[in-house]
Design a protein around this motif. Structure first.
Motif, PDB file in Angstrom:
ATOM      1  N   ILE A   1      -3.364   6.250 -10.638  1.00 65.59           N
ATOM      2  CA  ILE A   1      -4.961   6.227 -10.550  1.00 65.59           C
ATOM      3  C   ILE A   1      -5.012   5.561 -11.685  1.00 65.59           C
ATOM      4  CG2 ILE A   1      -5.220   8.880  -8.830  1.00 65.59           C
ATOM      5  CD1 ILE A   1      -5.948  10.156 -11.558  1.00 65.59           C
ATOM      6  N   GLU A   2      -6.552   5.388 -11.491  1.00 61.70           N
ATOM      7  CA  GLU A   2      -7.228   4.590 -12.394  1.00 61.70           C
ATOM      8  C   GLU A   2      -7.547   5.939 -13.958  1.00 61.70           C
ATOM      9  OE1 GLU A   2      -7.677   1.926 -12.595  1.00 61.70           O
ATOM     10  OE2 GLU A   2      -7.598   0.981 -11.269  1.00 61.70           O
ATOM     11  N   SER A   3      -6.795   5.268 -15.080  1.00 62.84           N
ATOM     12  CA  SER A   3      -6.822   6.925 -15.774  1.00 62.84           C
ATOM     13  C   SER A   3      -6.848   6.355 -17.228  1.00 62.84           C
ATOM     14  CB  SER A   3      -6.155   7.997 -15.546  1.00 62.84           C
ATOM     15  OG  SER A   3      -4.669   7.369 -16.650  1.00 62.84           O
ATOM     16  N   LYS A   4      -7.880   7.476 -18.245  1.00 64.56           N
ATOM     17  CA  LYS A   4      -7.923   6.922 -19.598  1.00 64.56           C
ATOM     18  C   LYS A   4      -6.061   7.430 -20.163  1.00 64.56           C
ATOM     19  CE  LYS A   4     -11.638   8.923 -19.173  1.00 64.56           C
ATOM     20  NZ  LYS A   4     -12.568   9.969 -19.389  1.00 64.56           N
ATOM     21  N   GLN A   5      -6.109   7.025 -21.572  1.00 65.38           N
ATOM     22  CA  GLN A   5      -4.779   6.765 -22.129  1.00 65.38           C
ATOM     23  C   GLN A   5      -4.647   8.546 -22.275  1.00 65.38           C
ATOM     24  OE1 GLN A   5      -2.567   5.118 -23.557  1.00 65.38           O
ATOM     25  NE2 GLN A   5      -1.310   6.626 -24.132  1.00 65.38           N
ATOM     26  N   LYS A   6      -3.392   8.963 -21.499  1.00 68.19           N
ATOM     27  CA  LYS A   6      -3.581  10.383 -21.721  1.00 68.19           C
ATOM     28  C   LYS A   6      -3.212  11.303 -23.317  1.00 68.19           C
ATOM     29  CE  LYS A   6       1.875  11.595 -21.836  1.00 68.19           C
ATOM     30  NZ  LYS A   6       2.613  11.775 -20.229  1.00 68.19           N
ATOM     31  N   LYS A   7      -4.219  12.809 -23.508  1.00 69.80           N
ATOM     32  CA  LYS A   7      -4.322  12.320 -24.430  1.00 69.80           C
ATOM     33  C   LYS A   7      -3.230  13.936 -25.268  1.00 69.80           C
ATOM     34  CE  LYS A   7      -9.656  12.958 -22.909  1.00 69.80           C
ATOM     35  NZ  LYS A   7     -10.016  14.260 -22.022  1.00 69.80           N
ATOM     36  N   ILE A   8      -2.848  14.528 -24.270  1.00 73.32           N
ATOM     37  CA  ILE A   8      -1.288  15.692 -24.992  1.00 73.32           C
ATOM     38  C   ILE A   8      -0.317  15.360 -24.268  1.00 73.32           C
ATOM     39  CG2 ILE A   8      -1.117  18.376 -25.109  1.00 73.32           C
ATOM     40  CD1 ILE A   8      -4.167  17.957 -25.670  1.00 73.32           C
ATOM     41  N   LEU A   9       0.751  14.759 -25.679  1.00 76.16           N
ATOM     42  CA  LEU A   9       2.004  14.281 -24.782  1.00 76.16           C
ATOM     43  C   LEU A   9       2.430  15.664 -24.456  1.00 76.16           C
ATOM     44  CD1 LEU A   9       3.529  11.865 -27.856  1.00 76.16           C
ATOM     45  CD2 LEU A   9       2.571  11.620 -25.579  1.00 76.16           C
ATOM     46  N   SER A  10       3.560  15.129 -23.576  1.00 81.67           N
ATOM     47  CA  SER A  10       4.149  16.933 -22.724  1.00 81.67           C
ATOM     48  C   SER A  10       4.817  17.445 -23.825  1.00 81.67           C
ATOM     49  CB  SER A  10       5.138  16.459 -21.439  1.00 81.67           C
ATOM     50  OG  SER A  10       6.172  15.338 -22.068  1.00 81.67           O
ATOM     51  N   ARG A  11       5.661  17.214 -24.660  1.00 78.02           N
ATOM     52  CA  ARG A  11       6.180  17.410 -26.096  1.00 78.02           C
ATOM     53  C   ARG A  11       5.365  18.506 -26.830  1.00 78.02           C
ATOM     54  NH1 ARG A  11      10.888  15.397 -28.818  1.00 78.02           N
ATOM     55  NH2 ARG A  11      11.846  15.077 -27.337  1.00 78.02           N
TER      56      ARG A  11
ATOM     57  N   PRO B   1      -7.475  25.508 -24.601  1.00 78.83           N
ATOM     58  CA  PRO B   1      -6.866  25.060 -23.018  1.00 78.83           C
ATOM     59  C   PRO B   1      -7.476  23.150 -23.399  1.00 78.83           C
ATOM     60  CG  PRO B   1      -9.031  26.265 -23.930  1.00 78.83           C
ATOM     61  CD  PRO B   1      -8.683  25.930 -25.217  1.00 78.83           C
ATOM     62  N   PHE B   2      -6.257  23.020 -22.528  1.00 73.93           N
ATOM     63  CA  PHE B   2      -6.541  22.092 -22.370  1.00 73.93           C
ATOM     64  C   PHE B   2      -5.926  21.227 -20.486  1.00 73.93           C
ATOM     65  CE2 PHE B   2      -1.789  20.564 -22.335  1.00 73.93           C
ATOM     66  CZ  PHE B   2      -0.812  21.787 -22.257  1.00 73.93           C
ATOM     67  N   PHE B   3      -5.695  20.434 -19.897  1.00 78.97           N
ATOM     68  CA  PHE B   3      -5.557  20.666 -18.748  1.00 78.97           C
ATOM     69  C   PHE B   3      -5.351  18.914 -17.969  1.00 78.97           C
ATOM     70  CE2 PHE B   3     -10.142  20.586 -18.430  1.00 78.97           C
ATOM     71  CZ  PHE B   3     -10.617  19.948 -17.476  1.00 78.97           C
ATOM     72  N   TYR B   4      -4.296  18.173 -17.566  1.00 83.48           N
ATOM     73  CA  TYR B   4      -3.598  16.968 -17.565  1.00 83.48           C
ATOM     74  C   TYR B   4      -4.607  16.226 -16.391  1.00 83.48           C
ATOM     75  CZ  TYR B   4      -0.328  17.373 -20.634  1.00 83.48           C
ATOM     76  OH  TYR B   4       0.625  17.904 -21.680  1.00 83.48           O
ATOM     77  N   TRP B   5      -4.844  17.040 -15.401  1.00 85.38           N
ATOM     78  CA  TRP B   5      -5.728  16.862 -14.030  1.00 85.38           C
ATOM     79  C   TRP B   5      -7.599  15.983 -13.992  1.00 85.38           C
ATOM     80  CZ3 TRP B   5      -5.811  21.781 -10.347  1.00 85.38           C
ATOM     81  CH2 TRP B   5      -4.566  22.230 -10.142  1.00 85.38           C
ATOM     82  N   GLN B   6      -7.373  14.510 -13.687  1.00 81.40           N
ATOM     83  CA  GLN B   6      -8.759  14.270 -14.096  1.00 81.40           C
ATOM     84  C   GLN B   6      -9.088  14.023 -12.251  1.00 81.40           C
ATOM     85  OE1 GLN B   6      -8.218  10.665 -15.507  1.00 81.40           O
ATOM     86  NE2 GLN B   6      -7.410  11.000 -17.220  1.00 81.40           N
ATOM     87  N   PRO B   7     -10.334  13.837 -12.423  1.00 81.85           N
ATOM     88  CA  PRO B   7     -11.207  14.030 -11.332  1.00 81.85           C
ATOM     89  C   PRO B   7     -10.076  13.310  -9.936  1.00 81.85           C
ATOM     90  CG  PRO B   7     -12.454  13.556 -12.582  1.00 81.85           C
ATOM     91  CD  PRO B   7     -11.933  13.380 -12.901  1.00 81.85           C
ATOM     92  N   ALA B   8      -9.795  12.056 -10.029  1.00 77.95           N
ATOM     93  CA  ALA B   8      -8.792  11.120  -9.054  1.00 77.95           C
ATOM     94  C   ALA B   8      -7.753  12.335  -8.114  1.00 77.95           C
ATOM     95  CB  ALA B   8      -8.492  10.047  -9.459  1.00 77.95           C
ATOM     96  N   THR B   9      -7.426  12.986  -9.458  1.00 75.59           N
ATOM     97  CA  THR B   9      -6.305  13.658  -9.141  1.00 75.59           C
ATOM     98  C   THR B   9      -6.604  15.067  -8.518  1.00 75.59           C
ATOM     99  OG1 THR B   9      -5.418  13.801 -12.152  1.00 75.59           O
ATOM    100  CG2 THR B   9      -4.101  15.672  -9.803  1.00 75.59           C
ATOM    101  N   LEU B  10      -7.617  15.915  -8.590  1.00 69.64           N
ATOM    102  CA  LEU B  10      -8.120  16.526  -6.894  1.00 69.64           C
ATOM    103  C   LEU B  10      -8.382  15.553  -5.867  1.00 69.64           C
ATOM    104  CD1 LEU B  10     -10.652  18.924  -9.420  1.00 69.64           C
ATOM    105  CD2 LEU B  10      -7.782  18.656  -8.715  1.00 69.64           C
TER     106      LEU B  10
END
Lengths: 324, 324
Positions: B182-192, B252-261
């Motif tokens: 999806i069109e997305s901004k840079q990942k904010k929180i690395l998985s590590r 708290p944080f989450f990886y989802w964006q509107p297009a994810t849903l």
């Protein structure tokens, strides 16, 4: 034999999410709310020995069997308190538009509890009124009081210690609550059903209970100190946790829609610019944004620029039950 | 003193989410993956006594201090196994486009483990190779094998029982894995960083561990029975649970964006029409959709109609490590 009462709706900052007793509507955790000024229900109840059944008018229209049966079941609780057997005409004016994103059950049952008990000559104090309203809808027990209200979950089997208490008057701390309505389809999972499935199946429910207890303590501390940042961070964390529990349910479900995430993102972006605004979300896709009155205009304008935002209702702390 | 190896990337169906030992990269739960055919890394390692430092080329370009230091740290593990002190030239061709939504660390460290150990004359079996790859990146230990692979978390402090095992060959059960970008901004929180914060602060982490253990058992049973519906439901539930844990983290944080849903909604809608397709989501906004090969075209076309979908890569089970 006749009385009229008015009750306002409320928004939970620490969520009621799960019952320990479905019949008595006893919650698994205590919750915290603000009663709102903008939306309310006005209800007149008149008991009459000539009636052969309860009759229920909502916004001037006589309702059918199902809705009237719910009102009757509630009136049975009141009649039991006095030993009365008379039926009643209930007439409610609901000033809680469906489109405003608030359930009308909280103000509805609070007003019904107050009007029906008064009509039968009962002089219930806030505690007894709160317990009575709780039998109609859990969150209704909080709408008895204005301002900030805590619903103490209680521990007794019979529910006698499960009721709301006021913790800060509506005039003591003014806040802005923006109800942000998005374009959305019909809610798929009702909150009653959603919380039941979550309690029964989510492996996150124990974590929710433990965290919520702590967050309630922090939120009350924040109110005592009038620390808005502390309150805001806590209420937002609590809302996210409630929604996390539904992702663990079996089958999993969630109330968020794409626009829900857009609004969360917008509010968190405002916060990164130093403006203190926080989100809370109930069992649906709409978002409520809490900020301080000085920031209300800026928050409104920013949210209003989002395409998927349909309407924004700006509320403030409102009063508890009144009799007309 | 010189060897070349090729390793493919993999997608977790039961997620690796949390470490019990950061240094040795030991996970808190076992995980399950499919190695994919489409994306891979090819790496040549040559040890040379004339070198005074390790040198690292990625896609033909010599890399700087930070990236080379990571490779050197990994080579130290291999050198330790033989007592060797020579430095090496490492040359990697990465066929895992960043835009494809897969981390290249899994195929990268698996290929590096295989090439470097072979270059030093070590003849490691799959188990030892898996443990070695794990030291570079947890998920790399699964890329040693093709098809369906389980990473057994192990219980020992030294990590000697934490490695991957093959559970079903790539040719034994063909599935389609669509990586939906999806069109997305840079990942904010690395998985590590995300998993670390979750382990340390989320009240849902205990629930995650308990549920994942059970879901891994069900997923393995489903693979054994070739029951796609059972596998699909389990992997989707597991992904939702992983993302739920992040909503409980502090902050708290989450990886989802509107297009994810939007994509989740689209897949669940397909399912309501009887088409078996399921989603999984890693530590980012993109979605992977798993379906059976007969449904691949229909799923592709449906997803491709969503405006926010930028590109879709269609993968299938791929092979394990090979030497060139």
């Amino acid at each position: 034999m006749k009385a009229t009462a008015k009750a306002h709706t409320n928004i939970a900052l620490i969520k009621y999410w799960g019952k320990r007793n479905e019949e008595l509507i006893l919650p698994t955790n205590s919750s915290l709310s603000i009663t709102l000024d903008l939306f309310y229900t006005e209800t007149t109840v008149e008991f009459d020995e000539r009636l052969t059944t309860d009759i229920f008018y909502l916004n001037g229209e006589e309702k059918g069997t199902d809705e009237t049966a719910k009102v009757s079941r509630f009136l049975n609780h009141v009649r039991k308190l006095t030993g009365d057997t008379r039926f009643a005409i209930v007439s409610s004016q609901n000033h809680v538009p469906t489109a405003a994103g608030f359930a009308s059950s909280a103000s509805g049952y609070a007003a019904l509890a107050a009007a029906s008990s008064k009509a039968l000559g009962l002089e219930l104090d806030g505690k007894e009124l709160s317990k009575l309203a709780r039998r109609g809808s859990g969150s209704a027990c909080r709408s008895i009081y204005g301002g900030f209200v805590e619903w103490k979950k209680g521990v007794k089997e019979d529910g006698s210690d499960s009721y709301a208490v006021p913790i800060l008057d509506q005039k003591a701390w003014n806040l802005s609550i923006l109800s942000v309505m998005i374009e959305s389809k019909q809610k798929k999972i009702l909150s009653r059903e959603g919380m039941k499935r979550t309690v029964q199946t989510s492996p996150f429910y124990d974590g929710w209970l433990k965290a919520t207890e702590q967050e309630l303590r922090i939120a009350k501390k924040a109110i005592e100190k009038r620390d808005f940042e502390m309150l805001g961070e806590t209420l937002e964390k609590n809302a996210f946790k409630m929604h996390a529990t539904t992702l663990g349910a079996d089958p999993p479900f969630f109330y968020w829609q794409p626009a829900t995430l857009e609004i969360i993102d917008c509010v968190q972006h405002l916060r990164s610019q130093g403006l203190l605004a926080y989100v809370t979300i109930d069992a649906g896709p709409n978002v409520k944004v809490i900020c301080q009155p000085d920031d209300e205009r800026k928050v409104f304008q920013t949210l209003n620029e989002i395409d998927s935002v349909k309407e924004i209702f700006v509320c403030h702390p409102g009063p508890g039950i009144s009799y007309l």
